[in-house]
Motif scaffolding. Structure first.
Motif, PDB file in Angstrom:
ATOM      1  N   GLU A   1    -103.032-112.043  78.929  1.00 31.57           N
ATOM      2  CA  GLU A   1    -103.753-112.792  77.897  1.00 31.57           C
ATOM      3  C   GLU A   1    -103.351-112.337  76.495  1.00 31.57           C
ATOM      4  O   GLU A   1    -103.173-113.170  75.590  1.00 31.57           O
ATOM      5  N   ASN A   2    -103.193-111.029  76.304  1.00 31.60           N
ATOM      6  CA  ASN A   2    -102.836-110.529  74.970  1.00 31.60           C
ATOM      7  C   ASN A   2    -101.390-110.847  74.611  1.00 31.60           C
ATOM      8  O   ASN A   2    -101.094-111.156  73.453  1.00 31.60           O
ATOM      9  N   LEU A   3    -100.490-110.809  75.581  1.00 32.79           N
ATOM     10  CA  LEU A   3     -99.098-111.191  75.308  1.00 32.79           C
ATOM     11  C   LEU A   3     -98.995-112.688  75.039  1.00 32.79           C
ATOM     12  O   LEU A   3     -98.201-113.115  74.182  1.00 32.79           O
ATOM     13  N   ALA A   4     -99.788-113.487  75.730  1.00 32.35           N
ATOM     14  CA  ALA A   4     -99.798-114.938  75.472  1.00 32.35           C
ATOM     15  C   ALA A   4    -100.319-115.213  74.067  1.00 32.35           C
ATOM     16  O   ALA A   4     -99.804-116.089  73.354  1.00 32.35           O
ATOM     17  N   ALA A   5    -101.335-114.459  73.646  1.00 31.54           N
ATOM     18  CA  ALA A   5    -101.878-114.632  72.298  1.00 31.54           C
ATOM     19  C   ALA A   5    -100.843-114.271  71.240  1.00 31.54           C
ATOM     20  O   ALA A   5    -100.696-114.968  70.224  1.00 31.54           O
ATOM     21  N   LEU A   6    -100.083-113.202  71.459  1.00 34.49           N
ATOM     22  CA  LEU A   6     -99.024-112.814  70.518  1.00 34.49           C
ATOM     23  C   LEU A   6     -97.940-113.888  70.453  1.00 34.49           C
ATOM     24  O   LEU A   6     -97.414-114.193  69.379  1.00 34.49           O
ATOM     25  N   ALA A   7     -97.599-114.466  71.621  1.00 32.34           N
ATOM     26  CA  ALA A   7     -96.587-115.531  71.633  1.00 32.34           C
ATOM     27  C   ALA A   7     -97.067-116.743  70.835  1.00 32.34           C
ATOM     28  O   ALA A   7     -96.290-117.365  70.104  1.00 32.34           O
TER      29      ALA A   7
ATOM     30  N   GLY B   1     -91.302-114.360  74.450  1.00 34.84           N
ATOM     31  CA  GLY B   1     -90.215-113.399  74.581  1.00 34.84           C
ATOM     32  C   GLY B   1     -90.006-112.988  76.025  1.00 34.84           C
ATOM     33  O   GLY B   1     -90.634-113.521  76.948  1.00 34.84           O
ATOM     34  N   THR B   2     -89.134-112.006  76.215  1.00 31.88           N
ATOM     35  CA  THR B   2     -88.857-111.498  77.557  1.00 31.88           C
ATOM     36  C   THR B   2     -90.107-110.930  78.207  1.00 31.88           C
ATOM     37  O   THR B   2     -90.292-111.026  79.420  1.00 31.88           O
ATOM     38  N   SER B   3     -90.983-110.324  77.399  1.00 31.55           N
ATOM     39  CA  SER B   3     -92.209-109.742  77.963  1.00 31.55           C
ATOM     40  C   SER B   3     -93.070-110.801  78.632  1.00 31.55           C
ATOM     41  O   SER B   3     -93.680-110.543  79.682  1.00 31.55           O
ATOM     42  N   ASN B   4     -93.131-112.003  78.060  1.00 28.46           N
ATOM     43  CA  ASN B   4     -93.919-113.080  78.678  1.00 28.46           C
ATOM     44  C   ASN B   4     -93.306-113.517  80.002  1.00 28.46           C
ATOM     45  O   ASN B   4     -94.011-113.786  80.985  1.00 28.46           O
TER      46      ASN B   4
ATOM     47  N   GLN C   1     -88.764-104.737  72.529  1.00 27.97           N
ATOM     48  CA  GLN C   1     -87.617-105.545  72.123  1.00 27.97           C
ATOM     49  C   GLN C   1     -88.044-106.862  71.474  1.00 27.97           C
ATOM     50  O   GLN C   1     -87.476-107.292  70.463  1.00 27.97           O
ATOM     51  N   ASP C   2     -89.072-107.483  72.040  1.00 27.11           N
ATOM     52  CA  ASP C   2     -89.541-108.755  71.518  1.00 27.11           C
ATOM     53  C   ASP C   2     -90.064-108.624  70.088  1.00 27.11           C
ATOM     54  O   ASP C   2     -89.869-109.515  69.256  1.00 27.11           O
ATOM     55  N   TYR C   3     -90.717-107.492  69.811  1.00 32.83           N
ATOM     56  CA  TYR C   3     -91.367-107.353  68.507  1.00 32.83           C
ATOM     57  C   TYR C   3     -90.719-106.268  67.647  1.00 32.83           C
ATOM     58  O   TYR C   3     -91.319-105.783  66.690  1.00 32.83           O
ATOM     59  N   ARG C   4     -89.487-105.907  68.030  1.00 37.44           N
ATOM     60  CA  ARG C   4     -88.621-105.091  67.157  1.00 37.44           C
ATOM     61  C   ARG C   4     -89.159-103.701  66.850  1.00 37.44           C
ATOM     62  O   ARG C   4     -89.060-103.197  65.750  1.00 37.44           O
ATOM     63  N   PHE C   5     -89.747-103.057  67.860  1.00 35.28           N
ATOM     64  CA  PHE C   5     -90.034-101.642  67.687  1.00 35.28           C
ATOM     65  C   PHE C   5     -89.715-100.916  68.985  1.00 35.28           C
ATOM     66  O   PHE C   5     -89.634-101.524  70.042  1.00 35.28           O
ATOM     67  N   LEU C   6     -89.516 -99.632  68.885  1.00 34.46           N
ATOM     68  CA  LEU C   6     -89.050 -98.830  70.029  1.00 34.46           C
ATOM     69  C   LEU C   6     -90.203 -98.369  70.882  1.00 34.46           C
ATOM     70  O   LEU C   6     -91.195 -97.856  70.387  1.00 34.46           O
ATOM     71  N   ALA C   7     -90.079 -98.503  72.216  1.00 38.75           N
ATOM     72  CA  ALA C   7     -91.125 -98.038  73.139  1.00 38.75           C
ATOM     73  C   ALA C   7     -90.887 -96.607  73.542  1.00 38.75           C
ATOM     74  O   ALA C   7     -89.784 -96.109  73.526  1.00 38.75           O
TER      75      ALA C   7
END
Length: 314
Positions: A249-255, A262-265, A308-314
Motif C-alpha cells: 500500500e505504501n509503495l503504491a501510494a509513492l508511485a 518502479g521496480t519495487s512495485n 534504486q527507484d527513489y535514488r538513495f542507497l539502501a
C-alpha cells in the motif's frame, strides 16, 4: 522530496524497527534460557547471537555464551555498528537529517527515547535491569510510530517512513521464526514435543502475539497454527502477510505521488503472487526454513529496488 531526506526517513524507521525487534529477540532468548539448564541456556544465547548477525564480532571478544555477555554485547557494545546503542544513534542522526520532513511530535518521541536509552546503556546491564531496558527499547518504537500515525500528513515522507518500517518488520519477524525452528531445537525429533510447543509459545510472546493468538485459537498452542498465524494472518500487524500488504500500500501510494511505478512495485506484485492463496501446508511442504530464506531474499530485493527507484542507497 530530496533523495537524502527520503533516505533518512526510510532508514530512520528501518533502524527503529530493527532496535525494537532486537529487543524482542533478546526477550525470546531470555525467556527460553530461563527454562533450560546452564549448558542448554548457553546454546540458546549462541543461537540468539547468530541470528542477530553478531557471531563474528561477539566471539572476537568473548569465549563463552552467557546471558549477561550476550545481551550486553547486543545492547551496548560500542564497536558493533549493529548494537542497540549504535542503532539508536543512527535513528537520532537520521531524524535530525529529516527534521524538516517530520513533525515536532515525532522528533520529540525519538530524541527523548534516545536520551533515556543512552543513559540506561551507559553502564553494563545486569540481570535485574535487562527487562527494564528491553521494555524501554520497545516503548521507543511504540511512541515514534504513534507520533507518526497521529501527526504526519499522508504524503511521501509518511510513506517512506512506513515502507522502511514494514520492510524491516517482515525481515526481523522471519528471522525470529527461523531462529526457533532452524537453530533452537536440538534435533528434528523434538518437533511436536512439549519442548517444541514451549518454544513456540515464547516466540509468540516475543512478537506480542500471544494474546491475539490465544484469543483466536481458544488458548491452544500448536506449532502449525502458530506458523500460520505469524506467516499468513493479515489481521495480526506483525505477520509476514500483514507487513507485505502494508508495504504494498505504501509503495503504491509513492508511485501515485510520483506518477510512475518502479521496480519495487513490480517486485511487490511478484511477492503478492507467491503469497496469494498460499496455505500452511504449502509452507511446510517446502520446508519452513527454506520458505523463510526465500522470503527474506525477496524482501531484501524489494528494499534494494526502493533505493534504486527513489535514488538513495539502501
Amino acid at each position: 522530496m530530496l533523495g537524502r531526506t527520503a533516505n533518512s526517513l526510510f532508514w530512520m524507521f528501518r533502524y527503529l524497527e530493527r532496535a525494537e525487534n532486537t529487543a524482542r529477540l533478546l526477550d525470546a532468548g531470555l525467556r527460553m534460557a530461563l527454562t533450560r539448564d546452564s549448558v542448554s541456556a548457553e546454546e540458546e544465547w549462541r543461537s540468539v547471537i547468530e541470528t542477530a548477525g553478531h557471531r563474528r564480532g561477539y566471539e572476537a571478544k568473548n569465549a563463552t555464551y552467557t546471558g549477561m555477555q550476550a545481551w550486553n554485547y547486543i545492547l551496548r557494545d560500542k564497536d558493533s555498528s549493529a548494537s542497540v546503542l549504535n542503532t539508536f544513534q543512527q535513528i537520532r542522526s537520521n531524524a535530525r537529517e529529516a527534521r524538516s520532513a517530520i513533525t515536532s511530535e515525532v522528533w520529540e518521541a525519538v530524541n527523548d527515547s534516545w536520551l533515556q536509552i543512552k543513559d540506561m546503556l551507559a553502564r553494563p546491564v545486569g540481570e535485574q535491569r535487562v527487562g527494564e531496558v528491553l521494555t524501554a527499547v520497545r516503548r521507543a518504537g511504540t511512541l515514534a510510530h504513534g507520533a507518526v500515525l497521529g501527526s504526519m500528513l499522508r504524503e511521501e515522507g509518511f510513506h517512506f517512513a512506513r515502507a522502511g518500517t514494514f520492510i524491516e518488520r517482515a525481515d526481523n519477524i522471519a528471522r525470529i521464526m527461523d531462529i526457533k525452528y532452524y537453530l533452537l531445537l536440538p534435533s528434528l525429533s523434538y518437533v511436536g514435543s512439549s519442548m517444541d510447543t514451549g518454544q513456540w509459545d515464547m516466540v509468540l510472546r516475543s512478537v506480542s502475539g500471544d494474546s491475539a493468538y490465544r484469543w483466536l485459537n481458544a488458548g491452544q498452542i500448536d506449532a502449525r497454527g502458530i506458523v500460520s498465524f505469524l506467516v499468513l494472518d493479515e489481521r495480526f500487524p506483525r505477520s509476514l502477510a500483514y507487513s507485505h500488504a502494508a508495504l504494498r500500500e505504501n509503495l503504491a501510494a509513492l508511485a501515485r505521488i510520483h506518477g510512475i511505478e518502479g521496480t519495487s512495485n513490480e517486485l511487490m506484485r511478484e511477492s503478492d503472487t507467491r503469497l496469494s492463496g498460499l496455505s500452511i501446508e504449502d509452507v511446510f511442504d517446502k520446508g519452513l526454513h527454506q520458505f523463510l530464506t526465500d522470503f527474506t531474499a525477496a524482501n531484501s530485493s524489494i528494499a534494494q529496488a526502493i533505493a534504486q527507484d527513489y535514488r538513495f542507497l539502501a
